[in-house]
Design a protein around this motif. Structure first.
Motif, short mmCIF file in Angstrom:
data_model
loop_
_atom_site.label_atom_id
_atom_site.label_comp_id
_atom_site.label_asym_id
_atom_site.label_seq_id
_atom_site.Cartn_x
_atom_site.Cartn_y
_atom_site.Cartn_z
N ARG A 9 0.89 -0.99 0.06
CA ARG A 9 -0.03 0.06 -0.12
C ARG A 9 0.94 1.19 -0.03
O ARG A 9 2.10 1.04 0.38
CB ARG A 9 -0.88 -0.02 1.12
N TYR A 118 -5.03 2.21 -13.76
CA TYR A 118 -4.72 1.70 -12.39
C TYR A 118 -5.85 0.54 -11.99
O TYR A 118 -5.42 -0.26 -10.97
CB TYR A 118 -5.11 2.90 -11.50
N ALA A 124 1.68 -1.34 -5.23
CA ALA A 124 1.80 -0.15 -4.51
C ALA A 124 2.75 0.63 -5.22
O ALA A 124 3.00 2.06 -4.52
CB ALA A 124 2.25 -0.32 -3.23
N GLU A 304 -6.13 4.27 -2.53
CA GLU A 304 -6.02 3.17 -3.37
C GLU A 304 -7.31 2.63 -3.76
O GLU A 304 -7.64 2.29 -4.77
CB GLU A 304 -4.90 2.25 -2.92
N HIS A 308 -9.15 2.12 -7.19
CA HIS A 308 -9.35 0.99 -7.98
C HIS A 308 -10.75 0.54 -8.18
O HIS A 308 -11.05 -0.21 -9.17
CB HIS A 308 -9.06 -0.11 -7.08
#
Length: 337
Positions: A9, A118, A124, A304, A308
């Motif tokens: 991450r 992405y 990460a 993130e 996503h």
């Protein structure tokens, strides 16, 4: 849906912070965030931007070039410490900086836009691998509200990594608004999230909401969400509503018209998402509930997980505390000598 395994991450060591020196809010919030999250000094860029909702293409190009030229290569995500600007023409600023400006969006804002690379990258280090820096604005309606949002993000870290005595809840609300309820078909079944300890899905109806407790995710589709917006918010909570222009961050709270996503931040959420120009109700332009829930539950950050979950992010602005990560595993302790 089956969500691929996400690896690692983005942490403070890989997050770039941009502060607008022309904006007192940006200076106060940016410096507070840098201190509280420990953002390294070499990852903080100070720029001078106009205080209005949208940048011209020339102003955006100058900002983009400054970030590309001055941020270290190991910076894989960005935090923008301001409320305005949030757009470039019909694009959101977070998307334009993250995956590139799409100048043709205004010609037909209801058309499809480019798919974000992405969504098919699972590590990460997106900047180093695919040239993408997911971006989020530290946006709230006041400096104290932004500081409180930041503190919620910090409080969420590792909170659910080992499970909890009582589950966190993802509330998914079906609504009678046919045009904005299109995500209902993507809602997962009610019950425990497979393979995740301490998280359950509760499917509700917007016109008959129960007492909502331990909210970690709240997704719905309405012009305006009934107040109060939920109930007991957990630190790190994600919340959004599918509507046309919820991402117009300069719009004040109002009893009529479309709700601003900063209302979610006011209510107690830690991050949200909304569009800055008319997207129509393409599912790809809004967070996919299953991807959002399952990505977050794998331990990645709010930044993130939200990135996503949106396949076509050109018109969408991401706001909140980017590093919030309630399911992130605690670092292993060093062995005793």
């Amino acid at each position: 849906m089956r969500v691929p395994r996400l690896y690692g991450r983005i942490t403070a060591n890989e997050l770039g912070l941009v502060i607008n020196t022309a904006d007192p809010y940006s200076i106060a919030v940016g410096e507070y965030y840098a201190r509280r999250r420990g953002i390294p000094a070499e990852q903080i860029l100070r720029v001078h931007l106009p205080l209005r909702n949208s940048l011209t293409r020339e102003e955006f190009t100058a900002l983009d070039q400054a970030i590309r030229g001055q941020m270290p290569e190991h910076v894989n995500g960005l935090a923008l410490a301001w409320v305005q600007p949030y757009a470039v023409d019909c694009n959101s600023l977070t998307s334009a900086l993250g995956v590139g400006l799409q100048p043709n969006v205004c010609a037909q804002s209801c058309a499809a836009t480019r798919t974000s690379p992405y969504t098919s990258y699972f590590g990460a280090k997106p900047w180093l691998v695919i040239g993408v820096r997911p971006t989020m604005q530290l946006a709230a309606r006041s400096v104290p509200a932004a500081m409180a949002m930041i503190e919620r993000g910090i409080a969420s870290d590792h909170m659910l990594a080992g499970g909890a005595p009582e589950s966190a809840v993802a509330y998914l609300a079906a609504t009678p608004d046919a045009a904005r309820n299109v995500r209902e078909r993507l809602f997962p079944p009610a019950g425990a999230v497979p393979g995740v300890t301490g998280l359950e899905v509760v499917r509700v109806k917007s016109d008959a909401l129960p007492a909502m407790r331990r909210i970690l995710v709240y997704e719905t589709g309405l012009i305006r969400v009934p107040k109060p917006l939920g109930g007991e918010w957990l630190p790190g909570a994600l919340a959004d509503h599918l509507t046309s222009v919820g991402g117009l961050l300069d719009k004040p709270p109002a009893d009529e018209g479309q709700m601003n996503i900063l209302d979610w931040i006011d209510a107690g959420a830690t991050a949200s998402y909304g569009t800055v120009s008319e997207p129509c109700n393409h599912l790809q332009k809004f967070p996919h509930p299953q991807m959002l829930i399952q990505a977050y539950a794998q331990g990645v950050s709010a930044l993130e997980a939200y990135w996503h979950s949106v396949a076509w992010p050109a018109q969408g602005v991401f706001v909140g505390e980017p590093l919030a990560a309630p399911f992130a595993a605690l670092a292993a302790s060093a062995p005793a000598p």
